[in-house]
Structure formats: C-alpha cells, structure tokens
Design an enzyme around this catalytic site. Structure first.
Site, mmCIF file in Angstrom:
data_model
loop_
_atom_site.group_PDB
_atom_site.id
_atom_site.type_symbol
_atom_site.label_atom_id
_atom_site.label_comp_id
_atom_site.label_asym_id
_atom_site.label_seq_id
_atom_site.Cartn_x
_atom_site.Cartn_y
_atom_site.Cartn_z
ATOM 1 N N SER A 4 52.429 49.743 24.180
ATOM 2 C CA SER A 4 53.375 48.646 23.789
ATOM 3 C C SER A 4 54.313 49.186 22.699
ATOM 4 O O SER A 4 55.052 48.319 21.837
ATOM 5 C CB SER A 4 52.458 47.279 23.177
ATOM 6 O OG SER A 4 51.900 47.852 21.896
ATOM 7 N N THR B 200 53.271 45.275 19.077
ATOM 8 C CA THR B 200 54.050 45.745 17.993
ATOM 9 C C THR B 200 53.133 46.103 17.065
ATOM 10 O O THR B 200 52.273 45.510 16.859
ATOM 11 C CB THR B 200 54.835 44.702 17.508
ATOM 12 O OG1 THR B 200 55.418 43.823 18.638
ATOM 13 C CG2 THR B 200 55.897 44.909 16.524
ATOM 14 N N THR C 65 58.297 48.735 18.538
ATOM 15 C CA THR C 65 57.529 48.319 19.647
ATOM 16 C C THR C 65 58.244 48.892 20.959
ATOM 17 O O THR C 65 59.575 49.099 20.592
ATOM 18 C CB THR C 65 57.475 46.844 19.568
ATOM 19 O OG1 THR C 65 56.826 46.300 20.716
ATOM 20 C CG2 THR C 65 58.925 46.031 19.637
ATOM 21 N N ARG D 160 66.550 42.820 27.148
ATOM 22 C CA ARG D 160 66.130 42.112 26.459
ATOM 23 C C ARG D 160 65.614 42.727 24.953
ATOM 24 O O ARG D 160 65.023 43.882 25.030
ATOM 25 C CB ARG D 160 64.696 41.566 27.034
ATOM 26 C CG ARG D 160 63.886 40.468 26.125
ATOM 27 C CD ARG D 160 62.717 41.106 25.409
ATOM 28 N NE ARG D 160 61.869 40.232 24.777
ATOM 29 C CZ ARG D 160 60.876 40.534 23.705
ATOM 30 N NH1 ARG D 160 60.799 41.675 23.607
ATOM 31 N NH2 ARG D 160 60.329 39.617 23.279
ATOM 32 N N VAL D 161 65.905 42.160 23.908
ATOM 33 C CA VAL D 161 65.598 42.623 22.594
ATOM 34 C C VAL D 161 64.641 41.677 21.951
ATOM 35 O O VAL D 161 64.669 40.408 22.257
ATOM 36 C CB VAL D 161 66.833 42.933 21.811
ATOM 37 C CG1 VAL D 161 66.422 43.187 20.412
ATOM 38 C CG2 VAL D 161 67.432 44.201 22.290
ATOM 39 N N GLY D 162 63.496 41.959 21.289
ATOM 40 C CA GLY D 162 62.703 41.080 20.739
ATOM 41 C C GLY D 162 62.931 40.833 19.328
ATOM 42 O O GLY D 162 63.885 41.113 18.662
ATOM 43 N N ASP D 163 62.005 40.576 18.571
ATOM 44 C CA ASP D 163 61.942 40.109 17.125
ATOM 45 C C ASP D 163 61.808 41.301 16.075
ATOM 46 O O ASP D 163 62.423 41.487 15.161
ATOM 47 C CB ASP D 163 60.948 39.240 16.661
ATOM 48 C CG ASP D 163 59.385 39.729 16.786
ATOM 49 O OD1 ASP D 163 59.532 40.335 17.915
ATOM 50 O OD2 ASP D 163 58.744 39.555 16.060
ATOM 51 N N THR E 33 54.143 40.024 14.984
ATOM 52 C CA THR E 33 53.592 40.551 16.330
ATOM 53 C C THR E 33 53.614 39.307 17.265
ATOM 54 O O THR E 33 53.585 38.208 17.002
ATOM 55 C CB THR E 33 52.413 41.284 16.176
ATOM 56 O OG1 THR E 33 52.062 41.760 17.610
ATOM 57 C CG2 THR E 33 51.439 40.238 15.889
ATOM 58 N N GLY E 34 53.748 39.555 18.711
ATOM 59 C CA GLY E 34 53.716 38.793 19.736
ATOM 60 C C GLY E 34 54.861 38.288 20.083
ATOM 61 O O GLY E 34 55.884 39.171 20.369
ATOM 62 N N GLY F 232 58.205 37.672 20.816
ATOM 63 C CA GLY F 232 59.483 37.585 19.634
ATOM 64 C C GLY F 232 60.459 36.604 19.634
ATOM 65 O O GLY F 232 60.996 36.146 18.710
HETATM 66 N N1 GLY Z 1 56.967 41.108 18.985
HETATM 67 C C1 GLY Z 1 57.451 42.341 19.733
HETATM 68 C C2 GLY Z 1 58.683 41.632 20.892
HETATM 69 O O1 GLY Z 1 58.653 40.409 21.197
HETATM 70 O O2 GLY Z 1 59.209 42.384 21.374
#
Ligand code: GLY
Length: 326
Positions: free
Chosen positions: A79, A186, A204, A214-217, A237-238, A240
């Site tokens: 990850s 992450t 991550t 897609r882009v996360g947090d 984490t988790g 996003g």
């Molecule tokens: N927390 C990582 C993501 O959602 O990409």
C-alpha cells in the site's frame, strides 16, 4: 531518561520539567524528546529509521522523510511505494506529502514510476514556489531532479490485481490494509525533535484497485497531514474520501489549538465523520496526533487500527481505540 522517569514517579516531576526543556508530560509520566509516531505495523521499522536521524542530531524533516522511505522501498508492502497495489487499470499511482516546522509543505499526487514520492514532495516544497505537483508534471519534475524511473508493479502485486480483475468487483474491505504480511495502508508519521520542533510525512499507493486518476487524502495538506509547529500535528490513514470531506488532519490540529488533548482531538474528528457521513459502514479511518508537549493520541472509526510509538527508547506497536467496536 530512565533516571528522569524514576524521579518523576518519586514526586520530583515539576523540578525536572523546569530543569530540562526536552521533557514532556504524557499520561502523568515524563518522557524525553524526541518522539516519533506512525501508522500501522510498518511504522515500527519506519520509526527506527526516523529516530536514528534524530539521535544523530539530524533535522526533524530528514527524520520523517527517512522514516517513511522504509515502506516506500519495501516491495512486500502493498500500500506504499514500490510493490503498491495498482489501480483497476494496472497503474501504480502514488500520493505523498510532507510538512516542516516552518509551516512549509510539499506534495505529489497521481505520480507513477518513482519509488520515493516523499522525496519528490520534499523537493517540490524546497525547490519550487508550489505545494503540489501531479501526474505527468510530477514525474517530469522528479526526472529533472535526478530520480530514476522504475516499474513499481511487482509480480506479486500484478498477480493480486489480475485475481481482482477476474472477480470484477469494486468493494473496498474494512481494514483490508491490516491483514498481517499482506496489506497495509498509508504510512503517516509525526516526529518531534529534542528541541520540540515537529515535522510530518504521509505516503501511499492509495486505495487498491481504485479508479484510474483517483487521488486520496494523503497528498492533500490538511486532510492526510497537517503540522503547525505552534500547536502540533496530525495524520490519517484509511478511506481518504471520508478524511477529505472533513479536512481531518487540519481539524485535529485546530481542535488541539483550542485546548483538546491529542486523544480528544482524534476522537472528535472521528465523531465528525460519523455525524457528517453516516453511510460509513464499509470504511475505516484512523487518526494519529501529537502536540508540542509530545503527548499523543490515536483513534479510529472501526476496530483494528494500530500504530507505532517510539519514545523513551521504546518502539511499541499499540492498538488504537475505535468509535465502533467492530
Ligand atoms: N488514506 C489513503 C487513501 O485513501 O488513499
């Protein structure tokens, strides 16, 4: 430090605190700085790398960068960085951010082909007038700065992706990231050096088998990471999407500014998700926070979030409490 702890227990705590700047309170004990905290089991070796930098007198920014480079470079970690699970089209796309004690910030998102996105994020922070570079632009920048292009899709990750494609499903699992030796999520890290200066890093490959683009947090300053050297910092984490919708790490930091402990602030930020996003049953979010005194907090939406805390010469894996008991 052992001597300091003994004196603290013997009731000599106030005198020790006034005598030594690099000592902080935590749950009625005193702890020497530095402190490093990071998400999940991969935080253990990452904390070691960060602490090594701090113990040698290196900068807190170097510490968090070196710390999170450990899982980035580990092909067995699916990850983060090399070996990360790809998106549903088979591309490994990476997100990372870094913040220093001077409030400066850098990030990259949707970056392909670079093993250490955190180091590219740091270059964005230090060598450009910008905060975030994305996709091809981020790759072009990295190559100009001397990073080498690498195929990040390892045979093991490719095999998992092919298995996933056969099923044609798109259902992220709760805590999929926490299956031992298989998946992790992450890495977010916060470090406080012996002078009480803080930096943070977050990196991550994002949600496995996500939609392309897609882009996360993690690369979003204020969502996956926030540091304010006057107050403290937080990382997440988790899933996003839940963190972005509630600007989680900024929220945690602002709650600490208003007087909440790191633990209270993490709990309130999770509660915000529960209130604002009631349809959260398939998702996990975990927060870590640390204030300027070196007090730490950890809390998650669901059971199963753990983190690594390195302080007082001990690097321990701890279970976070959670809002839901499942
Ligand atoms: N927390 C990582 C993501 O959602 O990409």
């Amino acid at each position: 430090m052992e001597r300091a702890a003994l004196l603290g227990m013997a009731g000599l705590l106030p005198r020790m605190v006034s005598a030594r700047k690099a000592v902080s309170y935590h749950q009625n004990q005193i702890h020497a700085l530095p402190v490093v905290i990071s998400t999940w089991r991969h935080g253990i070796p990452s904390n070691v790398a960060a602490m090594k930098v701090l113990e040698k007198g290196g900068s807190v920014l170097d510490a968090v960068e070196q710390g999170v480079r450990v899982p980035e470079g580990d092909p067995a970690n699916h990850s983060v960085g090399l070996g990360g699970f790809p998106d549903r089209d088979g591309h490994v796309t990476l997100d990372a951010s870094i913040m220093g004690p001077d409030g400066n910030a850098g990030s990259v998102c949707f970056l392909e082909g670079i093993v250490h996105p955190i180091s590219v994020a740091r270059k964005v922070m230090e060598e450009t007038p910008h905060v975030m570079l994305s996709g091809d632009g981020a790759l072009q920048f990295a190559l100009q700065k001397g990073f080498k292009k690498t195929d990040l899709l390892t045979p093991a990750a490719k095999q998992k992706w092919q298995q996933w494609r056969q099923k044609h499903k798109y259902h992220p699992e709760i805590n999929w990231e926490n299956k031992p030796n298989e998946y992790h999520d992450t890495i977010g890290m916060l470090a406080l050096d012996k002078n009480g200066d803080m930096a943070g890093a977050c990196t991550t490959s994002g949600l496995a088998f996500k939609l392309h683009g897609r882009v996360g947090d993690s690369p979003i300053i204020g969502a996956g990471l926030y540091v304010d050297n006057a107050v403290g910092g937080a990382t997440s984490t988790g899933m996003g999407e839940l963190v972005m919708k509630t600007v989680g790490s900024f929220l945690v930091t602002e709650l600490m500014r208003q007087g909440r402990s790191p633990q209270q602030a993490c709990e309130e930020a999770v509660l915000r998700i529960v209130e604002k996003i009631p349809d959260n049953k398939n998702f996990q979010v975990g927060y870590l926070a640390m204030n300027k005194q070196g007090e730490t907090g950890a809390y998650s939406l669901r059971k199963g979030f753990n983190y690594a805390l390195y302080r007082d010469k001990q690097n321990r894996l701890l279970d976070a409490r959670s809002y839901y008991t499942f």
